[in-house]
Design a protein around this motif. Structure first.
Motif, short mmCIF file in Angstrom:
data_model
loop_
_atom_site.label_atom_id
_atom_site.label_comp_id
_atom_site.label_asym_id
_atom_site.label_seq_id
_atom_site.Cartn_x
_atom_site.Cartn_y
_atom_site.Cartn_z
N PRO A 145 0.78 -1.09 0.11
CA PRO A 145 0.00 -0.03 0.08
C PRO A 145 0.66 1.19 -0.01
CG PRO A 145 -0.05 -0.99 2.11
CD PRO A 145 0.76 -1.84 1.51
N CYS A 146 2.28 1.14 0.52
CA CYS A 146 3.13 2.26 0.59
C CYS A 146 4.34 1.95 -0.22
CB CYS A 146 3.21 2.75 1.97
SG CYS A 146 1.59 3.16 2.82
N CYS A 147 5.15 3.13 -0.32
CA CYS A 147 6.39 2.96 -1.03
C CYS A 147 7.23 4.39 -0.72
CB CYS A 147 6.43 2.77 -2.51
SG CYS A 147 7.99 2.76 -3.51
N LEU A 148 8.59 3.83 -0.39
CA LEU A 148 9.46 5.24 0.05
C LEU A 148 10.40 5.25 -1.19
CD1 LEU A 148 9.82 7.42 2.24
CD2 LEU A 148 11.81 6.00 2.66
N VAL A 149 10.52 6.27 -2.11
CA VAL A 149 11.51 6.32 -3.24
C VAL A 149 12.55 7.24 -2.86
CG1 VAL A 149 11.71 7.17 -5.59
CG2 VAL A 149 9.42 6.16 -4.83
N ASP A 151 15.80 8.48 -4.51
CA ASP A 151 16.30 9.23 -5.92
C ASP A 151 17.61 9.75 -5.81
OD1 ASP A 151 16.93 9.67 -8.39
OD2 ASP A 151 15.40 10.95 -8.84
N ALA A 152 18.91 8.78 -5.81
CA ALA A 152 20.19 9.41 -5.54
C ALA A 152 20.65 9.68 -7.07
CB ALA A 152 21.17 8.54 -4.80
N GLY A 153 20.48 11.31 -7.40
CA GLY A 153 20.98 11.66 -8.65
C GLY A 153 22.17 12.44 -8.75
N TYR A 154 22.37 13.05 -9.89
CA TYR A 154 23.48 13.93 -10.19
C TYR A 154 23.59 15.13 -9.21
CZ TYR A 154 26.79 16.45 -12.96
OH TYR A 154 28.09 17.11 -13.42
N SER A 155 22.45 15.94 -9.33
CA SER A 155 22.37 17.14 -8.71
C SER A 155 22.07 17.02 -7.29
CB SER A 155 21.49 17.97 -9.45
OG SER A 155 21.89 18.33 -10.78
N PHE A 156 21.30 16.40 -6.73
CA PHE A 156 20.84 16.05 -5.34
C PHE A 156 20.26 14.76 -5.20
CE2 PHE A 156 17.29 17.50 -7.82
CZ PHE A 156 17.37 18.79 -7.83
N SER A 157 19.77 14.47 -4.02
CA SER A 157 19.14 13.15 -3.66
C SER A 157 17.84 13.59 -3.00
CB SER A 157 19.89 12.39 -2.43
OG SER A 157 21.32 12.08 -3.06
N HIS A 158 16.87 12.63 -3.39
CA HIS A 158 15.48 12.72 -2.98
C HIS A 158 15.16 11.83 -2.25
CE1 HIS A 158 15.02 16.18 -6.21
NE2 HIS A 158 14.44 16.52 -5.23
N VAL A 159 14.10 12.11 -1.17
CA VAL A 159 13.09 10.72 -0.53
C VAL A 159 11.96 11.32 -0.42
CG1 VAL A 159 12.89 9.56 1.45
CG2 VAL A 159 15.22 10.16 0.78
N ALA A 160 11.13 10.38 -1.18
CA ALA A 160 9.62 10.64 -1.22
C ALA A 160 8.79 9.54 -0.66
CB ALA A 160 9.12 11.22 -2.52
N ALA A 161 7.76 9.73 0.20
CA ALA A 161 6.67 8.83 0.75
C ALA A 161 5.42 8.86 -0.23
CB ALA A 161 6.50 9.02 2.13
N TYR A 162 5.04 7.66 -0.52
CA TYR A 162 3.90 7.46 -1.36
C TYR A 162 2.91 6.63 -0.48
CZ TYR A 162 6.34 9.03 -5.36
OH TYR A 162 6.99 10.11 -6.25
N ARG A 307 3.73 3.90 8.50
CA ARG A 307 5.14 4.01 8.63
C ARG A 307 5.85 2.52 8.58
NH1 ARG A 307 5.25 7.61 14.18
NH2 ARG A 307 4.15 9.51 13.19
N SER A 308 5.09 1.25 8.87
CA SER A 308 5.57 -0.06 8.80
C SER A 308 5.71 -0.31 7.38
CB SER A 308 4.92 -1.10 9.66
OG SER A 308 3.54 -1.14 9.20
N HIS A 309 4.63 0.26 6.41
CA HIS A 309 4.60 -0.37 5.08
C HIS A 309 5.71 0.40 4.55
CE1 HIS A 309 0.88 -2.43 5.51
NE2 HIS A 309 0.43 -1.26 6.40
N LEU A 310 5.86 1.82 4.70
CA LEU A 310 7.21 2.47 4.01
C LEU A 310 8.38 1.91 4.42
CD1 LEU A 310 5.88 6.07 4.84
CD2 LEU A 310 6.00 5.04 2.85
#
Length: 395
Positions: A145-149, A151-162, A307-310
């Protein structure tokens, strides 16, 4: 259903191809000048034709993940859409354009204007790369039901909760550390200790990719790096390319016969101290938390029941995530921060660089795909506001 044209406009490389292809083409998102061929500009992957790639001068259309030079970006797109790379028939083919989180509205409007008016695109979807990473993960794990992405990229790193397929804006964060910061830091260290390589971004980026790893025990590795070989099994030599007999450098271990007549770098604690910036940005004066703390922070911003699903559904994308030891270190640090009641599960795809592009391929096959896009007629009738209204909720 006809194929879509999927374009992931990364700051380091553009991933592009029609959705009926198995894998995208990776094209550097830059224009380069070489000392050896001063009259020629190398656009994207034309750098492969350059006889001597030492001392390359980069012209970058993007800075900190955002388009800042439209003429350069348009030149790169023109090349990508040419018959020499990946041509498209936008009269029949919809375009999926991927952008970073937190993109400026003015940049979004500029992109739409070019694709609708210059390239005469008939239908267009603009979507964050992380949203398509989540879409890809959800298709592979429909029970989650949930996902935490991450994204460790070139300019910066993102974390996003879905949560239930929707991104939580307050749990979408970034740190200003990515592949570019790591390469620049490596250049500074090597230039101070061994050899002036401040103008050798192209070569030093390869050194970083070939040599560096993420430490699982920083204190022990620093202690080991102070010893002499063979007690020190971290030290390596990196044989630099000369662009006549050797086009790309390579790692040379000290137990192999010595290489003569080739310039080399001695790589010791640089191998793990450079990627350590992902976990401790303050080491170079960036006053931000590291990646593991960011993961913990984003999860804690979400409702308790999610939180447990993330924690159990963490997916990593982006080229900077490919250092050996990255996943193990991230797991170790997140495990130390998270409550014992939570299980931690981190997935690194076989190719994290193209994972979001594959998500674009999948969404183009969605039965509702054409309800996501904006058509050229809608754009001319309602203006840029239709883009904001339509694309705000796609994920």
């Amino acid at each position: 259903m006809p194929s879509a044209y999927v374009l992931d406009n990364g700051a380091y490389s553009i991933k592009v191809e029609h959705s009926n292809a198995a894998q995208p083409k990776l094209v550097p998102n830059c224009i380069m000048k070489a000392k050896s061929e001063k009259k020629r500009l190398f656009i994207g992957d034309q750098i492969d034709d350059c006889r001597d790639a030492s001392g390359l001068f980069y012209l970058l259309p993007m800075n900190k993940g955002l388009i800042v030079n439209w003429d350069l970006q348009k030149s790169v797109w023109d090349y990508i859409l040419s018959k020499d790379c990946c041509p498209a028939n936008f009269a029949e083919t919809p375009c999926i354009y991927m952008e970073p989180y937190f993109n400026y509205a003015s940049v979004q409007e500029g992109v739409a204007e070019i694709f609708f008016e210059e390239y005469e695109c008939q239908s267009f979807l603009r979507i964050p790369t992380g949203d398509l990473a989540e879409y890809h993960y959800r298709k592979q794990n429909p029970a989650a039901p949930c996902c935490l992405v991450i994204d460790a990229g070139y300019s910066f790193s993102h974390v996003a909760a879905y949560i239930n397929g929707k991104r939580d804006p307050k749990a979408t964060k970034r740190i200003d550390v990515g592949g570019k910061v790591l390469t620049n830091h490596l250049k500074e260290i090597i230039s101070y200790r061994q050899l002036n390589v401040m103008e050798e971004t192209y070569v030093m980026n390869q050194v970083k990719e070939d040599c560096c790893f993420v430490s699982l025990d920083l204190k022990a590795d620093f202690a080991k790096s102070k010893l002499k070989y063979p007690e020190n099994d971290i030290v390596r030599e990196y044989i630099l390319p000369d662009f006549t007999t050797l086009r790309r450098g390579y790692v040379h271990t000290l137990d192999q016969p010595p290489v003569v007549d080739q310039q080399k770098l001695r790589m010791n604690n640089e191998r793990f101290s450079v990627p350590e910036l992902l976990f401790h940005p303050s080491d170079v004066g960036i006053q931000q938390i590291g990646l593991a703390e960011l993961v913990h922070h984003c999860v804690e911003l979400c409702p308790e029941e999610a939180r447990s699903h993330l924690y159990e559904n963490i997916i990593i994308t982006g080229g900077t995530s490919q250092f050996p030891g990255f996943v193990d270190r991230l797991y170790k640090d997140v495990r130390a921060l998270a409550s014992d009641e939570y299980n931690i599960n981190i997935t690194l795809p076989p190719d994290p660089t193209t994972y979001s592009w594959q998500g674009g391929k999948l969404i183009s096959q969605d039965p509702e795909f054409y309800s996501f896009v904006v058509t050229k007629e809608e754009y001319y009738e309602e203006g840029p506001i239709i883009l904001l209204e339509r694309f705000d909720g796609v994920s």
